[in-house]
Scaffold this active site. Structure first.
Site, PDB file in Angstrom:
ATOM      1  N   HIS A 129       0.851  -1.193   0.000  1.00  0.00           N
ATOM      2  CA  HIS A 129       0.000   0.000   0.000  1.00  0.00           C
ATOM      3  C   HIS A 129       0.883   1.237   0.000  1.00  0.00           C
ATOM      4  O   HIS A 129       1.854   1.311   0.752  1.00  0.00           O
ATOM      5  CB  HIS A 129      -0.896  -0.004   1.245  1.00  0.00           C
ATOM      6  CG  HIS A 129      -1.693   1.255   1.420  1.00  0.00           C
ATOM      7  ND1 HIS A 129      -1.385   2.207   2.370  1.00  0.00           N
ATOM      8  CD2 HIS A 129      -2.787   1.722   0.755  1.00  0.00           C
ATOM      9  CE1 HIS A 129      -2.257   3.198   2.300  1.00  0.00           C
ATOM     10  NE2 HIS A 129      -3.116   2.935   1.328  1.00  0.00           N
ATOM     11  N   HIS A 175       1.681  11.139  -1.978  1.00  0.00           N
ATOM     12  CA  HIS A 175       0.433  10.939  -1.253  1.00  0.00           C
ATOM     13  C   HIS A 175      -0.274  12.286  -1.225  1.00  0.00           C
ATOM     14  O   HIS A 175       0.136  13.195  -0.514  1.00  0.00           O
ATOM     15  CB  HIS A 175       0.718  10.435   0.169  1.00  0.00           C
ATOM     16  CG  HIS A 175      -0.488   9.864   0.840  1.00  0.00           C
ATOM     17  ND1 HIS A 175      -0.576   9.693   2.197  1.00  0.00           N
ATOM     18  CD2 HIS A 175      -1.664   9.407   0.328  1.00  0.00           C
ATOM     19  CE1 HIS A 175      -1.751   9.168   2.496  1.00  0.00           C
ATOM     20  NE2 HIS A 175      -2.421   8.980   1.394  1.00  0.00           N
TER      21      HIS A 175
END
Length: 589
Positions: A129, A175
């Site tokens: 992830h 991110h």
């Protein structure tokens, strides 16, 4: 190791402790004398018999036994030790063989042995992830180094969040809507190409979370095509009717994302405020991670405060914005992802002529299982289910992956930098099948939908004997555990698996001893051995502070070798210690 060790107490006093050399446990001595002749040496034939009868290596040959004797000879010839003889091994040599690198708990010769010709949906797949993050989810650097490290460990699914750069003319990986520093997409792609098949020849899936304009989608398609060339598996723009097999996709790169949509700046407004309390709670773990959360713990799905940037990634908007897609980008997508307009039951629908990937947060998975268990299992028999950590895991901690595996989820995505017990389970699961990153799902998850784990009968019992451990004296500073005395070690041994099988047990604590000889036996009844993982940890007892971590490993029960084995331990990050290991015996009764 023998002699005495001195510890200084205050400025005036010293404490001395006798340091004993590692000695074979009584069970090992008894077995040695049972198989040896009167001359006190174990011959090649006697060692072969031991390997067949005690170690359960039914196909062991005289050549195998001779190789073990030669291995002990080679390791000690420079030390001028008489651990062997032309007639075989003496007791010390036999003990060295048992406690050596040539006697691991998993068979190094087994390699890839599962059927690799079934569709991808029939396998658990080693999945990362936010694979580009070096640390926490809010402010760490983005880099290709974590991606390289993951691929070298055998991870087969790499996730990249792709965004326009500050000038909107190139693509970066970061991110989104956090303080993480970006890395160029092209750098990540080139690193994936170079390192994809170092640990395994089986396919690598790149899951893209796309926040791009059509122009940058076109640019991304060009980068992907030029970087991977013939390695890229690209069946065209239409969805597959069935996934191909890992065997047919060896050394191929697969792109998976939802159909392209317009880059929506308005989506930034969907970020919810985060509370300082949740940040604090997320950081309360012990250095090696809290004990793994049980499946029954209630969670609030979609509760305010969740920095869940993926929660809407496959929602309704996908179906409204196809007119903005870049067709060359769409053609690269081999595994289509998306949720659809409806609720959970609609997301889990199975279409007869189309397969796809669905992503659920760990909270959404719990909700789905509570209400639609059969639908989840049915979906995963043909389609791919990816599970990802909830958004409040700012510290890159992880959830218990067994909940996903128990219900057929193939892509249980964990933060590979989130070191702790949950990630150790991931390491353990994917030590199976030669560490290739693909583990065939149990047959009952492929054929049945009424999967019930309550009130199942015990199918086998794993008997584990923890004899002893050594190696800390060589791998740690001598005052690492205690400034004033040798360490006080204890071991924790248990099972991770379906709820009925989960248990953790503990040996006694042995004070002031670098080579603890516990010699304790534990029984583990197993109802679903296919999903069982053996957990092993060693800690050093500390009366004034938290106990110190001293090593861990996790092993798939389905591939444990019976017999007396040397079990190497690993650091909190999963790196193997040079010397630290346990001597254990495994029996299925």
């Amino acid at each position: 190791m023998s002699g005495k060790q001195t510890y200084r107490v205050c400025f005036c006093f010293q404490r001395r402790f006798r340091m004993a050399a590692a000695e074979a446990p009584n069970d090992v001595k008894a077995i040695f004398f049972k198989y040896t002749a009167a001359n006190g040496f174990m011959s090649v034939e006697q060692l072969r018999r031991f390997m067949v009868e005690v170690q359960k290596e039914e196909n062991a040959t005289l050549e195998d036994a001779q190789a073990h004797i030669d291995g002990v000879s080679h390791l000690h010839e420079l030390k001028h030790l008489t651990l062997f003889h032309r007639r075989g091994l003496n007791l010390e040599g036999f003990f060295e063989y048992l406690f050596g690198d040539a006697n691991p708990p998993l068979n190094p010769k087994l390699r890839v042995h599962h059927d690799m010709n079934a569709p991808l949906s029939h396998y658990f797949i080693y999945t990362g992830h936010n694979s580009y993050l070096t640390g926490n989810q809010l402010s760490s650097d983005c880099s290709d180094i974590p991606i390289i490290n993951a691929l070298h460990r055998g991870v087969r699914v790499i996730e990249l969040d792709i965004w326009p750069n500050s000038t909107k003319d190139n693509v970066e990986v970061l991110h989104g809507r956090t303080l993480t520093t970006p890395v160029k997409l092209i750098r990540c792609l080139r690193s994936i190409k170079e390192h994809a098949f170092v640990a395994s020849e089986y396919p690598v899936v790149i899951t893209l979370e796309d926040h791009l304009t059509p122009h940058l989608q076109s640019k991304t398609a060009e980068m992907i095509t030029k970087t991977f060339g013939g390695m890229l598996y690209s069946p065209g723009s239409e969805c597959l009717s069935e996934f191909p097999s890992p065997e047919s996709l060896k050394r191929r790169i697969i792109i998976s994302t939802k159909p392209p949509k317009e880059y929506l700046q308005a989506k930034d407004a969907k970020i919810q405020e985060t509370s300082s309390k949740k940040r604090k709670d997320a950081s309360k773990q012990e250095p090696w991670g809290n004990e793994i959360q049980s499946f029954g713990t209630k969670t609030n799905v979609n509760k305010v405060g969740c920095l869940d940037t993926e929660s809407n990634e496959e929602g309704e908007e996908d179906f409204k914005l196809d007119q903005y897609e870049a067709p060359e980008y769409r053609r690269l997508i081999a595994i289509h992802a998306g949720k659809g307009r409806g609720g959970m039951q609609d997301w889990l629908r199975v279409e007869p002529n189309k397969v796809r990937r669905l992503s659920l947060s760990e909270q959404e998975l719990e909700k789905a299982i509570a209400t639609y268990t059969q639908d989840v299992v049915r979906f995963t028999q043909r389609n791919l289910l990816r599970v990802y950590p909830k958004g409040i895991r700012f510290d890159s901690s992880n959830y218990n992956p067994l909940l996903g595996w128990m219900h057929g989820a193939q892509m249980v995505a964990l933060n590979m930098q989130g070191y702790g017990r949950a990630l150790w389970l991931m390491h353990g699961m994917f030590r199976a099948n030669g560490g290739c990153g693909y583990v065939k799902k149990p047959e009952f998850l492929l054929k049945n939908t009424d999967v019930i784990y309550d009130s199942l009968p015990v199918r086998m019992t794993l008997k584990v004997t923890v004899y002893m451990g050594e190696g800390w004296f060589y791998d740690f500073n001598h005052t690492y555990f205690d400034n004033y005395s040798p360490p006080d070690f204890y071991a924790r041994v248990g099972i991770a698996g379906v709820p009925a099988d989960v248990v953790i047990k503990k040996t006694k604590t042995l004070d002031d001893n670098w080579i603890p000889n516990w010699d304790e036996v534990f029984l583990f009844p197993l109802t679903v051995p296919e999903l069982a993982l053996l957990r092993v940890e060693v800690h050093e007892h500390d009366t004034s502070e938290k106990d110190d971590f001293a090593g861990q490993t996790c092993l798939p029960v389905s591939e444990l070798r019976q017999g007396i084995r040397a079990v190497p331990l690993h650091t909190r990050k999963g790196e193997r210690y040079k010397s630290v290991r346990l001597l254990m015996q495994f029996e299925f009764i």
